[in-house]
Write a protein that holds these residues in place. Structure first.
Motif, PDB file in Angstrom:
ATOM      1  N   GLU A   3      -3.808  -3.040   0.916  1.00 34.07           N
ATOM      2  CA  GLU A   3      -3.290  -3.511  -0.375  1.00 34.07           C
ATOM      3  C   GLU A   3      -1.912  -4.156  -0.211  1.00 34.07           C
ATOM      4  O   GLU A   3      -1.618  -5.179  -0.843  1.00 34.07           O
ATOM      5  CB  GLU A   3      -3.224  -2.349  -1.367  1.00 34.07           C
ATOM      6  N   MET A   4      -1.079  -3.574   0.633  1.00 33.90           N
ATOM      7  CA  MET A   4       0.248  -4.144   0.883  1.00 33.90           C
ATOM      8  C   MET A   4       0.123  -5.511   1.552  1.00 33.90           C
ATOM      9  O   MET A   4       0.805  -6.467   1.171  1.00 33.90           O
ATOM     10  CB  MET A   4       1.080  -3.177   1.738  1.00 33.90           C
ATOM     11  N   ALA A   5      -0.760  -5.606   2.548  1.00 33.34           N
ATOM     12  CA  ALA A   5      -0.965  -6.881   3.245  1.00 33.34           C
ATOM     13  C   ALA A   5      -1.523  -7.934   2.290  1.00 33.34           C
ATOM     14  O   ALA A   5      -1.145  -9.120   2.361  1.00 33.34           O
ATOM     15  CB  ALA A   5      -1.907  -6.677   4.429  1.00 33.34           C
ATOM     16  N   THR A   6      -2.391  -7.521   1.378  1.00 38.68           N
ATOM     17  CA  THR A   6      -2.949  -8.445   0.386  1.00 38.68           C
ATOM     18  C   THR A   6      -1.862  -8.963  -0.548  1.00 38.68           C
ATOM     19  O   THR A   6      -1.837 -10.152  -0.900  1.00 38.68           O
ATOM     20  CB  THR A   6      -4.072  -7.754  -0.424  1.00 38.68           C
ATOM     21  N   MET A   7      -0.957  -8.080  -0.946  1.00 41.26           N
ATOM     22  CA  MET A   7       0.165  -8.513  -1.803  1.00 41.26           C
ATOM     23  C   MET A   7       0.995  -9.582  -1.100  1.00 41.26           C
ATOM     24  O   MET A   7       1.368 -10.587  -1.710  1.00 41.26           O
ATOM     25  CB  MET A   7       1.069  -7.319  -2.156  1.00 41.26           C
ATOM     26  N   ILE A   8       1.262  -9.360   0.188  1.00 42.22           N
ATOM     27  CA  ILE A   8       2.064 -10.337   0.943  1.00 42.22           C
ATOM     28  C   ILE A   8       1.316 -11.656   1.053  1.00 42.22           C
ATOM     29  O   ILE A   8       1.883 -12.726   0.816  1.00 42.22           O
ATOM     30  CB  ILE A   8       2.435  -9.781   2.330  1.00 42.22           C
ATOM     31  N   ALA A   9       0.024 -11.576   1.402  1.00 43.96           N
ATOM     32  CA  ALA A   9      -0.768 -12.798   1.565  1.00 43.96           C
ATOM     33  C   ALA A   9      -0.849 -13.588   0.252  1.00 43.96           C
ATOM     34  O   ALA A   9      -0.835 -14.818   0.265  1.00 43.96           O
ATOM     35  CB  ALA A   9      -2.166 -12.451   2.058  1.00 43.96           C
ATOM     36  N   ALA A  10      -0.916 -12.873  -0.873  1.00 46.61           N
ATOM     37  CA  ALA A  10      -1.014 -13.534  -2.173  1.00 46.61           C
ATOM     38  C   ALA A  10       0.353 -13.964  -2.705  1.00 46.61           C
ATOM     39  O   ALA A  10       0.426 -14.671  -3.716  1.00 46.61           O
ATOM     40  CB  ALA A  10      -1.684 -12.596  -3.180  1.00 46.61           C
ATOM     41  N   GLY A  11       1.409 -13.514  -2.042  1.00 49.08           N
ATOM     42  CA  GLY A  11       2.753 -13.848  -2.515  1.00 49.08           C
ATOM     43  C   GLY A  11       3.156 -13.058  -3.750  1.00 49.08           C
ATOM     44  O   GLY A  11       4.067 -13.439  -4.467  1.00 49.08           O
ATOM     45  N   ASN A  12       2.471 -11.952  -4.000  1.00 47.20           N
ATOM     46  CA  ASN A  12       2.745 -11.113  -5.162  1.00 47.20           C
ATOM     47  C   ASN A  12       3.919 -10.185  -4.844  1.00 47.20           C
ATOM     48  O   ASN A  12       3.744  -9.101  -4.298  1.00 47.20           O
ATOM     49  CB  ASN A  12       1.506 -10.298  -5.538  1.00 47.20           C
ATOM     50  N   ALA A  13       5.111 -10.610  -5.191  1.00 47.55           N
ATOM     51  CA  ALA A  13       6.319  -9.847  -4.862  1.00 47.55           C
ATOM     52  C   ALA A  13       6.805  -9.020  -6.044  1.00 47.55           C
ATOM     53  O   ALA A  13       8.002  -8.894  -6.275  1.00 47.55           O
ATOM     54  CB  ALA A  13       7.402 -10.791  -4.368  1.00 47.55           C
ATOM     55  N   ASP A  14       5.876  -8.467  -6.811  1.00 48.69           N
ATOM     56  CA  ASP A  14       6.221  -7.604  -7.939  1.00 48.69           C
ATOM     57  C   ASP A  14       6.926  -6.355  -7.404  1.00 48.69           C
ATOM     58  O   ASP A  14       6.324  -5.535  -6.719  1.00 48.69           O
ATOM     59  CB  ASP A  14       4.946  -7.229  -8.698  1.00 48.69           C
ATOM     60  N   THR A  15       8.202  -6.215  -7.703  1.00 49.93           N
ATOM     61  CA  THR A  15       9.030  -5.141  -7.155  1.00 49.93           C
ATOM     62  C   THR A  15       8.503  -3.764  -7.556  1.00 49.93           C
ATOM     63  O   THR A  15       8.429  -2.856  -6.719  1.00 49.93           O
ATOM     64  CB  THR A  15      10.499  -5.298  -7.604  1.00 49.93           C
ATOM     65  N   ALA A  16       8.113  -3.594  -8.801  1.00 54.52           N
ATOM     66  CA  ALA A  16       7.615  -2.288  -9.266  1.00 54.52           C
ATOM     67  C   ALA A  16       6.312  -1.922  -8.549  1.00 54.52           C
ATOM     68  O   ALA A  16       6.129  -0.778  -8.103  1.00 54.52           O
ATOM     69  CB  ALA A  16       7.412  -2.306 -10.770  1.00 54.52           C
ATOM     70  N   LEU A  17       5.424  -2.901  -8.409  1.00 54.39           N
ATOM     71  CA  LEU A  17       4.160  -2.654  -7.715  1.00 54.39           C
ATOM     72  C   LEU A  17       4.402  -2.366  -6.234  1.00 54.39           C
ATOM     73  O   LEU A  17       3.754  -1.501  -5.645  1.00 54.39           O
ATOM     74  CB  LEU A  17       3.217  -3.861  -7.882  1.00 54.39           C
ATOM     75  N   ALA A  18       5.349  -3.059  -5.649  1.00 49.41           N
ATOM     76  CA  ALA A  18       5.682  -2.832  -4.239  1.00 49.41           C
ATOM     77  C   ALA A  18       6.211  -1.419  -4.030  1.00 49.41           C
ATOM     78  O   ALA A  18       5.846  -0.744  -3.057  1.00 49.41           O
ATOM     79  CB  ALA A  18       6.703  -3.863  -3.766  1.00 49.41           C
ATOM     80  N   GLN A  19       7.064  -0.967  -4.925  1.00 52.73           N
ATOM     81  CA  GLN A  19       7.575   0.396  -4.804  1.00 52.73           C
ATOM     82  C   GLN A  19       6.461   1.419  -4.979  1.00 52.73           C
ATOM     83  O   GLN A  19       6.429   2.445  -4.304  1.00 52.73           O
ATOM     84  CB  GLN A  19       8.700   0.633  -5.814  1.00 52.73           C
ATOM     85  N   GLU A  20       5.525   1.116  -5.859  1.00 49.92           N
ATOM     86  CA  GLU A  20       4.361   1.993  -6.053  1.00 49.92           C
ATOM     87  C   GLU A  20       3.521   2.066  -4.766  1.00 49.92           C
ATOM     88  O   GLU A  20       3.097   3.143  -4.356  1.00 49.92           O
ATOM     89  CB  GLU A  20       3.515   1.446  -7.211  1.00 49.92           C
ATOM     90  N   LYS A  21       3.298   0.916  -4.147  1.00 51.44           N
ATOM     91  CA  LYS A  21       2.517   0.876  -2.898  1.00 51.44           C
ATOM     92  C   LYS A  21       3.261   1.582  -1.760  1.00 51.44           C
ATOM     93  O   LYS A  21       2.661   2.271  -0.944  1.00 51.44           O
ATOM     94  CB  LYS A  21       2.191  -0.566  -2.493  1.00 51.44           C
ATOM     95  N   ALA A  22       4.574   1.401  -1.708  1.00 47.80           N
ATOM     96  CA  ALA A  22       5.368   2.060  -0.675  1.00 47.80           C
ATOM     97  C   ALA A  22       5.271   3.581  -0.819  1.00 47.80           C
ATOM     98  O   ALA A  22       5.063   4.300   0.163  1.00 47.80           O
ATOM     99  CB  ALA A  22       6.820   1.600  -0.758  1.00 47.80           C
ATOM    100  N   SER A  23       5.372   4.056  -2.049  1.00 48.63           N
ATOM    101  CA  SER A  23       5.225   5.498  -2.297  1.00 48.63           C
ATOM    102  C   SER A  23       3.818   5.967  -1.963  1.00 48.63           C
ATOM    103  O   SER A  23       3.629   7.052  -1.401  1.00 48.63           O
ATOM    104  CB  SER A  23       5.542   5.828  -3.754  1.00 48.63           C
ATOM    105  N   ALA A  24       2.837   5.160  -2.309  1.00 50.99           N
ATOM    106  CA  ALA A  24       1.440   5.521  -2.023  1.00 50.99           C
ATOM    107  C   ALA A  24       1.196   5.634  -0.522  1.00 50.99           C
ATOM    108  O   ALA A  24       0.441   6.512  -0.072  1.00 50.99           O
ATOM    109  CB  ALA A  24       0.498   4.487  -2.638  1.00 50.99           C
ATOM    110  N   LEU A  25       1.833   4.769   0.255  1.00 47.04           N
ATOM    111  CA  LEU A  25       1.679   4.837   1.716  1.00 47.04           C
ATOM    112  C   LEU A  25       2.261   6.150   2.251  1.00 47.04           C
ATOM    113  O   LEU A  25       1.643   6.820   3.080  1.00 47.04           O
ATOM    114  CB  LEU A  25       2.342   3.643   2.403  1.00 47.04           C
ATOM    115  N   VAL A  26       3.419   6.512   1.767  1.00 46.00           N
ATOM    116  CA  VAL A  26       4.046   7.769   2.202  1.00 46.00           C
ATOM    117  C   VAL A  26       3.161   8.955   1.822  1.00 46.00           C
ATOM    118  O   VAL A  26       2.893   9.836   2.647  1.00 46.00           O
ATOM    119  CB  VAL A  26       5.462   7.910   1.599  1.00 46.00           C
TER     120      VAL A  26
END
Length: 180
Positions: free
Chosen positions: A100-123
């Motif tokens: 999901e994180m790689a897909t966000m990068i590939a799509a250029g989706n730099a939504d900060t709130a979503l990124a923080q959610e994904k970062a927490s989900a990875l941990v």
């Protein structure tokens, strides 16, 4: 007979020493694996979030910051993927979040709130993996567990045998008959 028994006991304790040494080395390697995975996870999260925050830059600075963050994230992502076993169900969620994180990068989706959610989900997804690895370090390898149980049983049997022989020896001392 006593010499054979002494050789068997010495051989057994030599084997135990070898297994204990091997278990200690394996535990050291597992602990290093845990530490390396933690380091890669923290770097992946950091670089992923840096990629989203680079949105707030302009022009060349934004391009450079995004490229650096993506390259560093991809390096950490690859390292994490290589450390985790894809055939273990315990790792499925971590792989899903990385995808999901790689897909966000590939799509250029730099939504900060979503990124923080994904970062927490990875941990959160990798915590059970780290816990399982730590429990295995604490417990030791299966060979070590078997040798430890066998050693304890042999020591107990040995103590009971010596105690019995001492008891029987004291019992027969007074009743011994001497033939001249």
């Amino acid at each position: 007979m006593a010499a054979v028994l002494a050789a068997v006991v010495a051989g057994y304790f030599g084997l135990v020493g070898l297994i204990v040494t091997k278990d200690a080395k394996t535990s050291d390697l597992r602990q290093a694996w845990i530490d390396a995975l933690r380091a890669e996870l923290s770097q992946a999260v950091s670089h992923f979030e840096a990629w989203t925050w680079s949105n707030y830059l302009n022009g060349t600075a934004q391009t450079v910051a995004r490229a650096e963050a993506v390259a560093k994230f991809r390096t950490s992502e690859a390292s994490i993927r290589l450390r985790l076993n894809p055939s273990k169900r315990l790792n499925d969620q971590a792989f899903k979040v990385l995808d999901e994180m790689a897909t966000m990068i590939a799509a250029g989706n730099a939504d900060t709130a979503l990124a923080q959610e994904k970062a927490s989900a990875l941990v959160i997804a990798t915590q059970p993996v780290l816990k399982e690895a730590w429990e295995r370090v604490k417990r030791g390898e299966s060979w070590f567990q078997g040798v430890k149980a066998t050693s304890i049983a042999l020591v107990v049997v040995g103590i009971l045998s010596v105690s019995y022989l001492i008891y029987r020896g004291g019992e027969t001392e007074g009743s011994a008959t001497f033939v001249s």
